[in-house]
Structures are given as C-alpha cells and as structure tokens.
Design a protein around this motif. Structure first.
Motif, PDB file in Angstrom:
ATOM      1  N   GLN A 194     -27.634  42.593  11.699  1.00  0.00           N
ATOM      2  CA  GLN A 194     -28.395  41.596  10.938  1.00  0.00           C
ATOM      3  C   GLN A 194     -27.534  40.956   9.855  1.00  0.00           C
ATOM      4  O   GLN A 194     -26.736  41.639   9.196  1.00  0.00           O
ATOM      5  N   GLY A 195     -27.672  39.653   9.676  1.00  0.00           N
ATOM      6  CA  GLY A 195     -26.977  38.967   8.607  1.00  0.00           C
ATOM      7  C   GLY A 195     -27.534  39.353   7.247  1.00  0.00           C
ATOM      8  O   GLY A 195     -28.746  39.513   7.090  1.00  0.00           O
ATOM      9  N   GLU A 196     -26.658  39.520   6.275  1.00  0.00           N
ATOM     10  CA  GLU A 196     -27.102  39.935   4.931  1.00  0.00           C
ATOM     11  C   GLU A 196     -28.033  38.914   4.286  1.00  0.00           C
ATOM     12  O   GLU A 196     -28.850  39.257   3.433  1.00  0.00           O
ATOM     13  N   ARG A 197     -27.927  37.650   4.690  1.00  0.00           N
ATOM     14  CA  ARG A 197     -28.760  36.592   4.111  1.00  0.00           C
ATOM     15  C   ARG A 197     -29.745  36.034   5.138  1.00  0.00           C
ATOM     16  O   ARG A 197     -30.119  34.867   5.084  1.00  0.00           O
ATOM     17  N   ASP A 198     -30.182  36.862   6.061  1.00  0.00           N
ATOM     18  CA  ASP A 198     -31.081  36.385   7.113  1.00  0.00           C
ATOM     19  C   ASP A 198     -32.466  36.085   6.534  1.00  0.00           C
ATOM     20  O   ASP A 198     -33.142  36.986   6.026  1.00  0.00           O
ATOM     21  N   GLN A 214     -35.093  41.753   6.918  1.00  0.00           N
ATOM     22  CA  GLN A 214     -34.204  42.875   7.205  1.00  0.00           C
ATOM     23  C   GLN A 214     -35.031  44.078   7.654  1.00  0.00           C
ATOM     24  O   GLN A 214     -35.894  44.538   6.927  1.00  0.00           O
ATOM     25  N   GLU A 236     -35.536  48.102   8.415  1.00  0.00           N
ATOM     26  CA  GLU A 236     -35.000  49.354   7.868  1.00  0.00           C
ATOM     27  C   GLU A 236     -34.521  50.257   9.002  1.00  0.00           C
ATOM     28  O   GLU A 236     -35.063  50.218  10.100  1.00  0.00           O
ATOM     29  N   LEU A 266     -25.569  45.654   8.535  1.00  0.00           N
ATOM     30  CA  LEU A 266     -25.600  44.349   7.884  1.00  0.00           C
ATOM     31  C   LEU A 266     -24.204  43.748   7.890  1.00  0.00           C
ATOM     32  O   LEU A 266     -23.227  44.423   7.552  1.00  0.00           O
ATOM     33  N   VAL A 267     -24.123  42.484   8.286  1.00  0.00           N
ATOM     34  CA  VAL A 267     -22.835  41.784   8.326  1.00  0.00           C
ATOM     35  C   VAL A 267     -22.949  40.507   7.488  1.00  0.00           C
ATOM     36  O   VAL A 267     -24.050  40.024   7.230  1.00  0.00           O
ATOM     37  N   PRO A 268     -21.826  39.965   7.016  1.00  0.00           N
ATOM     38  CA  PRO A 268     -21.889  38.744   6.224  1.00  0.00           C
ATOM     39  C   PRO A 268     -22.550  37.603   7.005  1.00  0.00           C
ATOM     40  O   PRO A 268     -22.381  37.512   8.230  1.00  0.00           O
ATOM     41  N   ASP A 270     -25.875  34.594   7.803  1.00  0.00           N
ATOM     42  CA  ASP A 270     -27.320  34.376   7.935  1.00  0.00           C
ATOM     43  C   ASP A 270     -27.779  34.705   9.358  1.00  0.00           C
ATOM     44  O   ASP A 270     -27.140  35.471  10.063  1.00  0.00           O
ATOM     45  N   HIS A 271     -28.891  34.084   9.779  1.00  0.00           N
ATOM     46  CA  HIS A 271     -29.497  34.402  11.074  1.00  0.00           C
ATOM     47  C   HIS A 271     -28.586  34.059  12.257  1.00  0.00           C
ATOM     48  O   HIS A 271     -28.724  34.640  13.335  1.00  0.00           O
TER      49      HIS A 271
END
Length: 203
Positions: A154-158, A162, A164, A173-175, A177-178
């Motif tokens: 999942q992108g950190e800014r999706d 997010q 759990e 989590l990767v750098p 967005d979606h």
C-alpha cells in the motif's frame, strides 16, 4: 510471453502469460477498474514473481477485452475471474498452487474469489479500503474474509485508506499514493520477499 483467450460467462477474457524457468506456483494478477495490465506495480510484481520461480498470468477482464472503460458489476468480475482461474489451472498450470492477486479493484476480486478458487495465497496491490473521503464505506470485510496468507502493498499516501496487519495478513507501506508508481523497486522487493516465504509454506 504468450497471450491466450479464455471464454467466461461474460465474454472472452485474455491472459498474458509470463513463465518462470522453474514454475513452483502460478500467480494470477488482475487490473484496476480503469487501468490495464501494464501499470508499473503489476509489471514490477510480474518481474518479482518470475524471478522467484512463479509463473504469472496477467488477466484482462471481459469488459476490457471488449473495449469498454466502465468496469462490470462485482458478480460478473468474480465469475469471469473464477472461469479464467479454472481454465488456466487445467490448461497451463496443472498441479501447481494458484496464488490470486491484483491491483485495486483486481485485489478486491482476488479476495472475494480466494476461497471459491482455492487460492493458496493472495497478493493485494493498493487495496482500496474505502472510497476517498468515505471511510464509512469500508471494503475491509473482503480482505478480512481471506483465510490464506495475504500481502497488501500500500502507498503511504493512499487516499483509499490503509489496512491493518492481522494474523495471516502482512501490510507493507511503500512511498507514494494509490498508483504505487513512486517506488516500483519497493513493490518488487516486497512482492518477491513475500513470495519466497509463501513458496516455503507451499513446499
């Protein structure tokens, strides 16, 4: 790379096959609602899988093959996906464990059909937990319903939320967005490391 057409209850689907040198399992990957099978995250996951010894089938849903942009209803997507999984499992990947996966809408399809399709594991790229700005419309039950091992990248800014981690679910989590295109190397790495662990379980 081989392209094969598969008949489904909702018209022909298409699968682009990328074979590993020694296939120990097969990963079926579905696309997002508005995109095709050439998105950066699906390309990265395909490369990671084949390097790990896993065949890959990039599956185009019938609505995309027919040239339509608007996605089909969920029941049609699921029925077409299961038809493709059964066909490929018999024709191309006989006796191999099947891993379901996809990005966004394709990840939802993989989760919803995992039990019916006897998937050994599920790979979710950019799982859309809820529509942007509408956390009350959660799709988490689809993810929670999977009993097989799950990886969510999942992108950190999706903006779609997010998920759990849980007992059988890893979340990386990767750098970005979606779209997951900001750091495709991170997507590749997370996918490959997880697949290596899943193959150990399957062996």
């Amino acid at each position: 790379m081989t392209s094969v057409d598969v008949e489904t209850p909702h018209g022909p689907a298409r699968a682009e096959l990328h074979c590993a040198e020694e296939g120990r399992a097969a990963l079926l990957l579905g696309h997002g609602a508005g995109g095709g099978i050439a998105t950066p995250d699906l390309v990265a996951a395909t490369r990671a899988a084949t390097e790990a010894g896993v065949h890959v089938a990039l599956v185009e849903q019938p609505y995309r093959v027919a040239g339509r942009r608007a996605p089909a209803p969920a029941k049609q997507l699921d029925a077409a996906w299961l038809a493709v999984a059964q066909d490929l499992g018999e024709r191309w990947f006989a006796d191999l464990p099947l891993i379901f996966g996809g990005r966004s809408s394709g990840a939802r399809v993989a989760c919803r059909t995992a039990e019916a399709g006897a998937a050994s594991a599920v790979l979710c790229l950019a799982f859309p937990v809820h529509p942007p700005g509408k956390p009350e419309k959660s799709r988490l039950p689809e993810l929670d319903g999977v009993e097989a091992p799950v990886l969510v990248v999942q992108g950190e800014r999706d903006a779609f939320g997010q998920p759990e981690p849980s007992q059988n679910r890893e979340v990386v989590l990767v750098p970005g967005d979606h779209s997951l295109k900001a750091d495709v190397d991170a997507v590749h790495r997370a996918t490959q490391e997880w697949l290596v662990r899943v193959l150990r379980l399957l062996d």
